[in-house]
Write an enzyme that holds these catalytic residues in place. Structure first.
Site, PDB file in Angstrom:
ATOM      1  N   LYS A   1       0.845  -1.206   0.000  1.00 32.81           N
ATOM      2  CA  LYS A   1       0.000   0.000   0.000  1.00 32.81           C
ATOM      3  C   LYS A   1       0.877   1.251   0.000  1.00 32.81           C
ATOM      4  CE  LYS A   1       0.494   1.588   4.415  1.00 32.81           C
ATOM      5  NZ  LYS A   1       0.938   2.949   4.793  1.00 32.81           N
TER       6      LYS A   1
ATOM      7  N   ASP B   1      -3.381  -0.710  10.370  1.00 30.97           N
ATOM      8  CA  ASP B   1      -3.473  -0.650   8.907  1.00 30.97           C
ATOM      9  C   ASP B   1      -4.152  -1.872   8.286  1.00 30.97           C
ATOM     10  OD1 ASP B   1      -2.340   1.791   8.586  1.00 30.97           O
ATOM     11  OD2 ASP B   1      -0.420   1.086   7.812  1.00 30.97           O
TER      12      ASP B   1
END
Length: 282
Positions: free
Chosen positions: A11, A139
């Site tokens: 990401k 996350d």
């Protein structure tokens, strides 16, 4: 039983705004998140063993402790009886560097959770699944959908299908950044900007005008990182340069692969020992 193969994508934080400091915790933030076509490979199958078997391989597999995100996920699922006693053998090839801001460990956990859901190995409500993800790591929930995501200050995630089509030069110096330390040293704060999620937040103009509020603290703690950004910003044809997450990876964004490859060649001339890749947003 054969192994199933899973791609666990890296990401990128296109932006990261600190809204409020929270003593002894990670701050309240908002962020624009995208993913690139660069991934760890996970091989998973059910086993008749009495315990889960998890092994890490690859260049970035060293020094991964037993307190990793995959172990945390499996332990939580076991504690809640969600796996109903079933055990799994998992092999993870770590292509994504640790302490880089690319979310490698978090995405590993979410990728495995998605696999369990897809194969109907677990059956959880969205709320219960979300609580488990948050317990594993801040996350982790981001990786439940590898699409452009707007994270508001409340933690709400809004998925946008818009394709960016950006090429990236991702570089990591020969040191990592501690997420907790970077946050603890961050003083910059701003008003929320993403309370009303819009696809236009992913426009090139908005990306260029965005920031990562963790950069200032990261640069003070690691002056080499500031010098790295200054050099990357001097490369021709880039649209912007930004640290992802709490670092230490810096990302140069381009509109074409040809321009990104030129940037890579120039980068390698100066920084021969730094890890780097060319990739594209997915």
């Amino acid at each position: 039983m054969k192994f199933f193969k899973i791609k666990s994508y890296a990401k990128l934080n296109l932006s990261l705004n600190v809204i409020k400091k929270v003593p002894k915790k990670l701050h309240i933030i908002e962020s624009l998140i995208t993913f690139i076509n660069f991934y760890d490979l996970i091989y998973i199958r059910e086993t008749k063993a009495l315990k889960h078997k998890i092994k890490f391989f690859g260049k970035f597999s060293k020094n991964i402790t037993k307190n990793n995100t995959v172990n945390k996920l499996l332990n939580l699922l076991d504690e809640q009886g969600v796996l109903k006693g079933r055990k799994f053998q998992i092999k993870i090839i770590k292509n994504i560097p640790q302490k880089s801001g690319l979310g490698g460990g978090s995405m590993n956990a979410s990728s495995i959770a998605k696999f369990f859901l897809r194969k109907k190995i677990i059956n959880l409500s969205k709320k219960k699944l979300s609580n488990i993800m948050k317990s594993v790591g801040s996350d982790v929930e981001l990786g439940m959908n590898f699409n452009n995501t707007i994270m508001s200050k409340t933690g709400k995630l809004t998925i946008k299908q818009k394709k960016l089509g950006l090429y990236t030069l991702v570089v990591k110096p020969n040191f990592g950044c501690s997420t907790r330390t970077i946050y603890s040293k961050t003083k910059e704060q701003t008003r929320p900007k993403y309370n009303n999620p819009k696809s236009s937040f992913f426009s090139i103009k908005n990306i260029i005008n965005s920031n990562n509020h963790l950069e200032k603290a990261a640069f003070i703690l690691n002056p080499k990182l500031k010098k790295l950004k200054l050099f990357l910003s001097s490369l021709p044809n880039s649209i912007c340069v930004r640290m992802t997450g709490s670092g230490s990876c810096m990302v140069v964004y381009y509109l074409s692969k040809k321009k990104a490859l030129k940037g890579l060649r120039l980068f390698k001339k100066k920084y021969k020992n730094y890890w780097c890749i060319i990739s594209k947003t997915i």
